[in-house]
Every structure is written in structure tokens, then in C-alpha cells.
Design a protein around this motif. Structure first.
Motif, PDB file in Angstrom:
ATOM      1  N   ARG A  11       0.842  -1.197   0.000  1.00  0.00           N
ATOM      2  CA  ARG A  11       0.000   0.000   0.000  1.00  0.00           C
ATOM      3  C   ARG A  11       0.874   1.242   0.000  1.00  0.00           C
ATOM      4  N   ARG A  12       1.935   1.204   0.781  1.00  0.00           N
ATOM      5  CA  ARG A  12       2.863   2.332   0.848  1.00  0.00           C
ATOM      6  C   ARG A  12       4.289   1.778   0.828  1.00  0.00           C
ATOM      7  N   SER A  13       5.020   2.106  -0.204  1.00  0.00           N
ATOM      8  CA  SER A  13       6.381   1.580  -0.355  1.00  0.00           C
ATOM      9  C   SER A  13       7.366   2.502   0.355  1.00  0.00           C
ATOM     10  N   LEU A  14       7.276   2.489   1.682  1.00  0.00           N
ATOM     11  CA  LEU A  14       8.089   3.357   2.533  1.00  0.00           C
ATOM     12  C   LEU A  14       8.926   2.498   3.475  1.00  0.00           C
ATOM     13  N   LYS A 165       8.018  16.121   1.979  1.00  0.00           N
ATOM     14  CA  LYS A 165       7.962  17.266   1.070  1.00  0.00           C
ATOM     15  C   LYS A 165       8.492  16.911  -0.320  1.00  0.00           C
ATOM     16  N   SER A 166       9.182  15.775  -0.426  1.00  0.00           N
ATOM     17  CA  SER A 166       9.762  15.349  -1.702  1.00  0.00           C
ATOM     18  C   SER A 166       8.827  14.477  -2.526  1.00  0.00           C
ATOM     19  N   PHE A 167       7.758  13.973  -1.928  1.00  0.00           N
ATOM     20  CA  PHE A 167       6.940  12.963  -2.595  1.00  0.00           C
ATOM     21  C   PHE A 167       6.396  13.442  -3.943  1.00  0.00           C
ATOM     22  N   ALA A 168       5.852  14.640  -3.987  1.00  0.00           N
ATOM     23  CA  ALA A 168       5.229  15.128  -5.213  1.00  0.00           C
ATOM     24  C   ALA A 168       6.253  15.257  -6.343  1.00  0.00           C
ATOM     25  N   GLU A 169       7.447  15.722  -5.997  1.00  0.00           N
ATOM     26  CA  GLU A 169       8.508  15.873  -7.007  1.00  0.00           C
ATOM     27  C   GLU A 169       8.839  14.538  -7.663  1.00  0.00           C
ATOM     28  N   PHE A 170       8.964  13.492  -6.856  1.00  0.00           N
ATOM     29  CA  PHE A 170       9.352  12.194  -7.404  1.00  0.00           C
ATOM     30  C   PHE A 170       8.179  11.463  -8.049  1.00  0.00           C
ATOM     31  N   LYS A 171       6.969  11.784  -7.639  1.00  0.00           N
ATOM     32  CA  LYS A 171       5.824  11.172  -8.313  1.00  0.00           C
ATOM     33  C   LYS A 171       5.799  11.562  -9.786  1.00  0.00           C
ATOM     34  N   ALA A 198       5.391   9.653  11.943  1.00  0.00           N
ATOM     35  CA  ALA A 198       4.893   8.652  10.998  1.00  0.00           C
ATOM     36  C   ALA A 198       3.527   9.053  10.460  1.00  0.00           C
ATOM     37  N   ARG A 199       2.688   9.552  11.322  1.00  0.00           N
ATOM     38  CA  ARG A 199       1.345   9.946  10.895  1.00  0.00           C
ATOM     39  C   ARG A 199       1.413  11.075   9.870  1.00  0.00           C
ATOM     40  N   ARG A 200       2.300  12.019  10.106  1.00  0.00           N
ATOM     41  CA  ARG A 200       2.464  13.132   9.158  1.00  0.00           C
ATOM     42  C   ARG A 200       2.946  12.627   7.802  1.00  0.00           C
ATOM     43  N   ALA A 204       0.863  12.549   4.182  1.00  0.00           N
ATOM     44  CA  ALA A 204       1.412  13.198   2.991  1.00  0.00           C
ATOM     45  C   ALA A 204       1.532  12.213   1.833  1.00  0.00           C
ATOM     46  N   TYR A 205       1.976  11.007   2.135  1.00  0.00           N
ATOM     47  CA  TYR A 205       2.132   9.993   1.079  1.00  0.00           C
ATOM     48  C   TYR A 205       0.772   9.650   0.467  1.00  0.00           C
ATOM     49  N   ASP A 206      -0.204   9.447   1.307  1.00  0.00           N
ATOM     50  CA  ASP A 206      -1.532   9.092   0.819  1.00  0.00           C
ATOM     51  C   ASP A 206      -2.133  10.210  -0.029  1.00  0.00           C
TER      52      ASP A 206
END
Length: 213
Positions: A11-14, A165-171, A198-200, A204-206
Motif C-alpha cells: 500500500r505504501r512503499s516506505l 515534502k519530496s513525494f510530489a517531485e518524485f511522483k 509517521a502519521r504526518r 502526505a504519502y496518501d
């Protein structure tokens, strides 16, 4: 030679990187991460008594989270990792012997790469995923350029200087796997502090990857 172990559909590759965690903290902190939505956790071998931490975390949460080690440099360390229930191997380099031994144990492997030569070598060695490190130095544009010459099915992870904060850039370059260290866990953090971080990150990832299947 053992067959490569495929990166799982998550679900989340973190990957939670818990550098510096102690055995007395490991199970509680990993438990909090699992509750908040993490499915991968790495305890680097330069942490205090790391194999004890991995054993305790894997015994408590190994059925809900893939737990393993980082900074793995020798095949003998791979064997020890298998003995304590580790199923994930992360390394800062590419050592064909280390990757092969991990594959024999059925472990996921994520070696560190930075150049096209290293990335292609890691793929040839049967890595489950690549760890582009330090990801903040290459940036999305640098990784995109290397990604273009890799097999389409290659799983690309970004580690080092990245945060929610980096997620959108790499998406934008179709990369959704990340290793998160100090912005998720720092030595001495309480379990509740880790929970809030972790919740934050999960929120953000979701939000960024809401369209993931």
C-alpha cells in the motif's frame, strides 16, 4: 544462483530507517510504525546491538512488516540476519556476493546506487529494488535520466535527504518508493514522537499517491 526476489506490492512503499535504535526500543517503535501504516523497516547494523533489535521486532511484528537490516556489507552478516528473522537487506553499495546470499535466504535486497553503471550492475545482480543515495543530490531530474536506461520493471527507491515534502517531485517521474531516516526517527525519540512523525508522513504519502492501486 538464487532467483531474484521481487519487491512486494505494498500500500505504501516506505522504508523506515531506524538508525541508532536500541533493543529496548525496537519492538515498541516498530509497533507504532506498523499501526500508522509502515510495512518495511530497516535497522542499520551500525546501531547498538542491531541483531537483537531485529530479532525482537521481527518476533513481534514480522507478520505485518518486512523487517531487516541496513549497512550490510558481508555475506556473514546476511546469514546472521536470516537467523534473527530479517527479510530485508539494504546496503550502501553493490556486492554481488551479498546480494546473492540474501537471495538464497529469500530476502528482499535494496543496494545503494548513484550512477548508471551502478544501477545496471545492481539490476544484473538481481536486486529487488535500487536505493538511489543520496537522493537529494541526484534529485528527480538526475534519477529520471538514469531511470530511462533501466528495465521498465525496475523498482527505484530514493533515500537520503528526502522527506514527505519530496513525494510530489518524485511522483512526477513515477517513483513512489522512499527510505526515511532522521525525519522519521532520531536516536532518543519516544514512541509517541515517532508516531506523530509517521502519521504526518503517511498522510502526505496518501495525499500524493491517492491514485495508487
Amino acid at each position: 544462483m538464487a532467483s531474484p526476489i521481487a519487491w512486494p506490492a505494498l500500500r505504501r512503499s516506505l522504508v523506515a530507517i531506524l538508525r541508532g535504535i536500541t533493543p529496548d526500543e525496537a519492538a515498541e517503535v516498530v509497533g507504532v510504525l506498523v499501526e500508522e501504516g509502515f510495512e518495511l523497516a530497516e535497522i542499520p547494523l551500525n546501531s547498538p546491538d542491531p541483531f537483537t533489535s531485529i530479532r525482537r521486532a521481527a518476533a513481534a511484528f514480522g507478520d505485518r512488516c518486512v523487517i531487516g537490516a541496513g549497512t550490510v556489507l558481508e555475506p556473514e552478516q546476511v546469514d546472521r540476519l536470516a537467523e534473527v528473522g530479517g527479510r530485508l537487506l539494504v546496503s550502501p553499495n553493490i556486492d554481488p556476493g551479498v546480494i546473492a546470499r540474501a537471495s538464497e535466504h529469500g530476502m528482499l535486497t535494496m543496494p545503494g546506487v548513484f550512477t548508471p553503471t551502478e544501477a545496471l550492475l545492481a539490476v544484473k545482480c538481481g536486486a529487488s529494488a535500487l536505493k538511489f543515495f543520496p537522493g537529494s543530490v541526484l534529485g528527480a531530474s538526475g534519477i529520471a535520466a538514469i531511470k530511462a536506461i533501466l528495465p521498465r520493471e525496475t523498482v527505484i527507491g530514493v533515500v537520503g535527504g528526502v522527506s514527505e515534502k519530496s513525494f510530489a517531485e518524485f511522483k512526477k517521474i513515477d517513483v513512489g518508493t522512499f527510505g526515511l531516516g532522521t525525519n522519521l526517527y532520531a536516536p532518543g525519540d519516544s514512541a509517541e514522537t515517532v508516531r506523530q512523525k509517521a502519521r504526518r508522513i503517511i498522510t502526505a504519502y496518501d495525499a500524493v499517491f491517492a491514485d495508487r492501486p
